[in-house]
Write an enzyme that holds these catalytic residues in place. Structure first.
Site, PDB file in Angstrom:
ATOM      1  N   LYS A  17       0.837  -1.207   0.000  1.00  0.00           N
ATOM      2  CA  LYS A  17       0.000   0.000   0.000  1.00  0.00           C
ATOM      3  C   LYS A  17       0.871   1.256   0.000  1.00  0.00           C
ATOM      4  O   LYS A  17       0.669   2.166  -0.792  1.00  0.00           O
ATOM      5  CB  LYS A  17      -0.936   0.013   1.220  1.00  0.00           C
ATOM      6  N   ARG A  92      -9.154   0.375  10.246  1.00  0.00           N
ATOM      7  CA  ARG A  92      -8.663  -0.978  10.462  1.00  0.00           C
ATOM      8  C   ARG A  92      -9.561  -1.763  11.399  1.00  0.00           C
ATOM      9  O   ARG A  92      -9.242  -2.916  11.707  1.00  0.00           O
ATOM     10  CB  ARG A  92      -7.256  -0.917  11.076  1.00  0.00           C
ATOM     11  N   ARG A 131      12.082  -4.724   3.580  1.00  0.00           N
ATOM     12  CA  ARG A 131      11.592  -3.343   3.511  1.00  0.00           C
ATOM     13  C   ARG A 131      12.549  -2.353   4.173  1.00  0.00           C
ATOM     14  O   ARG A 131      13.107  -2.608   5.236  1.00  0.00           O
ATOM     15  CB  ARG A 131      10.234  -3.274   4.191  1.00  0.00           C
ATOM     16  N   ARG A 165      12.211  -0.511   9.683  1.00  0.00           N
ATOM     17  CA  ARG A 165      11.254  -0.069  10.697  1.00  0.00           C
ATOM     18  C   ARG A 165      11.348  -0.954  11.933  1.00  0.00           C
ATOM     19  O   ARG A 165      11.500  -2.161  11.822  1.00  0.00           O
ATOM     20  CB  ARG A 165       9.834  -0.165  10.120  1.00  0.00           C
ATOM     21  N   ARG A 176       1.162  -8.430  13.967  1.00  0.00           N
ATOM     22  CA  ARG A 176       0.424  -7.508  13.075  1.00  0.00           C
ATOM     23  C   ARG A 176      -0.508  -8.285  12.148  1.00  0.00           C
ATOM     24  O   ARG A 176      -1.628  -7.862  11.880  1.00  0.00           O
ATOM     25  CB  ARG A 176       1.416  -6.646  12.277  1.00  0.00           C
TER      26      ARG A 176
END
Ligand code: AMP
Length: 223
Positions: A17, A92, A131, A165, A176
């Site tokens: 996203k 969410r 990432r 991150r 998550r």
């Protein structure tokens, strides 16, 4: 009078996203509103919201609804968001979706499009593992699939500070994904069967996903 445009990016962590959001928002002339980025900004500035959010983010848990909703409400009331928004990572939960519909209704708007980024778990894990994020502007990169032009330097803001991150570690990612399945996936039923929902096969390469998004929400014709 030109119409407003409110788009939601919906899907599991790691679905891509954030990779698509900035370009998509720019194409439609609306601001990119990422609740994750807003929390990270608050955290960096050590605001009360940031300090509360940290305890949840570090464990891969969702931040309580009232905190998220207040933050989004303030953002949507800014002049920059008068023509619409590209919401990334919000709502969410079901109460967040109710709150968003209320906020938009009060502004005479509604959710125009929900872009559901659908991807297999193996893809998500592989993407999160590689990432890199810019500590300045929040832009997302991937060591293999979307490397920066110069190693360690953000293509967008030029900052030499790409890092992993703190919530992109195996343990937190597992939490998550569990939060996503338990609290976020039930939202899909809300849009299923309506023209609002576009299911995007997000497991494909970045350029293909970009094309699918452009087909799902064509740029607005000039009035
Ligand atoms: P993201 O950058 O979207 O992956 O979000 C990072 C973290 O911020 C999440 O794991 C949550 O802890 C928090 N967060 C972001 N958006 C929301 C939301 N809509 N509701 C609750 N927590 C959120």
């Amino acid at each position: 009078m030109s119409r407003t445009l409110d788009i939601l990016l919906f899907g599991p962590p790691g679905a891509g996203k954030g990779t698509q959001a900035a370009a998509l928002a720019a194409r439609h002339g609306i601001p990119h509103v990422s609740t994750g980025d807003l929390f990270r900004k608050n955290l960096k500035e050590q605001t009360p919201v940031g300090l509360v959010a940290r305890g949840f983010m570090d464990r891969g848990l969702l931040v309580p609804d009232e905190i998220v909703c207040d933050m989004v409400r303030l953002r949507l009331e800014e002049d920059e968001a008068a023509a619409g928004s590209l919401l990334d990572g919000f709502p969410r939960t079901l109460p967040q979706a109710d709150a968003l519909e209320g906020m938009l209704r009060r502004l005479g708007r509604r959710i125009d499009h929900v872009l559901f980024f659908d991807a297999e778990d193996e893809v998500l894990v592989e993407r999160i593992a590689g990432r890199l994020s810019c500590s300045g502007c929040g832009a997302a990169f991937h060591r293999t699939f979307a490397p920066p032009r110069t190693q360690g330097v953000c293509d967008h803001c030029g900052r030499n500070g790409l890092s992993v991150r703190s919530d992109d570690n195996a343990e937190t990612v597992g939490a998550r994904l569990l939060e996503y399945r338990a609290k976020t996936t039930p939202l899909l039923a809300r849009w299923q069967g309506s023209d609002t929902l576009h299911v995007i096969n997000a497991g494909r390469p970045i350029a293909e996903v970009e094309r699918a998004l452009a087909l799902a929400v064509p740029a607005r014709a000039e009035a």
